[in-house]
Enzyme design. Structure first.
Site, PDB file in Angstrom:
ATOM      1  N   GLU A 124      15.806  42.857  40.204  1.00 35.15           N
ATOM      2  CA  GLU A 124      15.950  43.375  41.572  1.00 35.15           C
ATOM      3  C   GLU A 124      15.049  42.632  42.556  1.00 35.15           C
ATOM      4  O   GLU A 124      15.454  42.343  43.673  1.00 35.15           O
ATOM      5  CB  GLU A 124      15.619  44.878  41.625  1.00 35.15           C
ATOM      6  CG  GLU A 124      16.430  45.727  40.686  1.00 35.15           C
ATOM      7  CD  GLU A 124      15.790  45.905  39.323  1.00 35.15           C
ATOM      8  OE1 GLU A 124      16.173  46.855  38.626  1.00 35.15           O
ATOM      9  OE2 GLU A 124      14.898  45.109  38.939  1.00 35.15           O
ATOM     10  N   CYS A 179       9.894  46.431  42.951  1.00 32.09           N
ATOM     11  CA  CYS A 179      11.254  46.049  43.326  1.00 32.09           C
ATOM     12  C   CYS A 179      11.756  46.863  44.516  1.00 32.09           C
ATOM     13  O   CYS A 179      12.430  46.329  45.403  1.00 32.09           O
ATOM     14  CB  CYS A 179      12.190  46.206  42.139  1.00 32.09           C
ATOM     15  SG  CYS A 179      11.835  45.018  40.816  1.00 32.09           S
ATOM     16  N   HIS A 228      11.376  40.586  37.948  1.00 30.20           N
ATOM     17  CA  HIS A 228      12.407  41.595  37.699  1.00 30.20           C
ATOM     18  C   HIS A 228      13.689  41.196  38.425  1.00 30.20           C
ATOM     19  O   HIS A 228      13.635  40.569  39.497  1.00 30.20           O
ATOM     20  CB  HIS A 228      11.948  42.960  38.205  1.00 30.20           C
ATOM     21  CG  HIS A 228      10.750  43.499  37.505  1.00 30.20           C
ATOM     22  ND1 HIS A 228      10.262  44.766  37.759  1.00 30.20           N
ATOM     23  CD2 HIS A 228       9.937  42.967  36.560  1.00 30.20           C
ATOM     24  CE1 HIS A 228       9.205  44.982  37.003  1.00 30.20           C
ATOM     25  NE2 HIS A 228       8.981  43.915  36.278  1.00 30.20           N
ATOM     26  N   CYS A 246      11.685  49.573  40.121  1.00 27.26           N
ATOM     27  CA  CYS A 246      10.289  50.000  40.047  1.00 27.26           C
ATOM     28  C   CYS A 246       9.693  49.955  41.453  1.00 27.26           C
ATOM     29  O   CYS A 246      10.346  49.536  42.411  1.00 27.26           O
ATOM     30  CB  CYS A 246       9.519  49.090  39.092  1.00 27.26           C
ATOM     31  SG  CYS A 246       9.243  47.418  39.730  1.00 27.26           S
TER      32      CYS A 246
END
Length: 171
Positions: free
Chosen positions: A68, A99, A66, A96
């Site tokens: 992030e 992250c 991801h 999420c």
């Protein structure tokens, strides 16, 4: 100014302007064949230090790549936690749980996000490449030992538009 985890003041920044820059990173990620998510790291002086698109495809179909998480890992290698506590991570979608954990462990002091996890989950459905967790990042950060300032959702309709049509077919 608001205080970060070290007691230093977090700067007042142009949240909408920087968030739109994160949206641009997400657009470039999508245009490059990856998932439509983007993040940038802004220093206390308002300078963009890093940007990161989603890396699912670029990292060999890595479900953990991801934007992030990748940015938090890069930031952690490049800067000490005391400095990162004065920085802001802008992201197209709410981090999420994975992250948020990476952001917390890196020591980043503030997160500003566009689309909420709940809204993203409703929009993307049960796509196998994005099994979205409806767990607010504020809940993850609240379990930690130092505060992380969270602002969002902000510009949620613009953020959601980045996802339009992407998750309709298998990736």
């Amino acid at each position: 100014m608001s205080d970060d985890a070290t007691g230093a003041a977090l700067p007042e920044l142009d949240h909408e302007g920087f968030l739109r820059r994160a949206f641009d990173v997400a657009r470039r990620s999508r245009d490059g064949g990856d998932h439509p998510f983007g993040a940038i790291l802004v220093g206390p002086d308002g300078r963009v230090l890093m940007e990161q698109g989603n890396g699912y495809t670029a990292e060999g179909r890595d479900m953990t790549a991801h934007a992030e998480r990748l940015l938090a890992s890069r930031a952690s290698r490049a800067h000490p936690p005391r400095f990162l506590a004065t920085c802001t991570l802008y992201t197209s979608a709410e981090p999420c749980a994975m992250c948020a954990g990476a952001i917390y462990w890196a020591g980043i002091g503030r997160v500003v996000y566009g689309q909420s996890e709940r809204h993203l989950k409703a929009q993307t459905g049960d796509h196998p490449e994005n099994p979205t967790l409806d767990l607010p990042c504020r809940t993850v950060f609240a379990a930690g030992q130092r505060p992380v300032t969270v602002i969002g959702p902000l510009l949620e309709d613009e953020a959601a538009a980045l996802q339009d049509g992407f998750w309709a077919t298998e990736g």
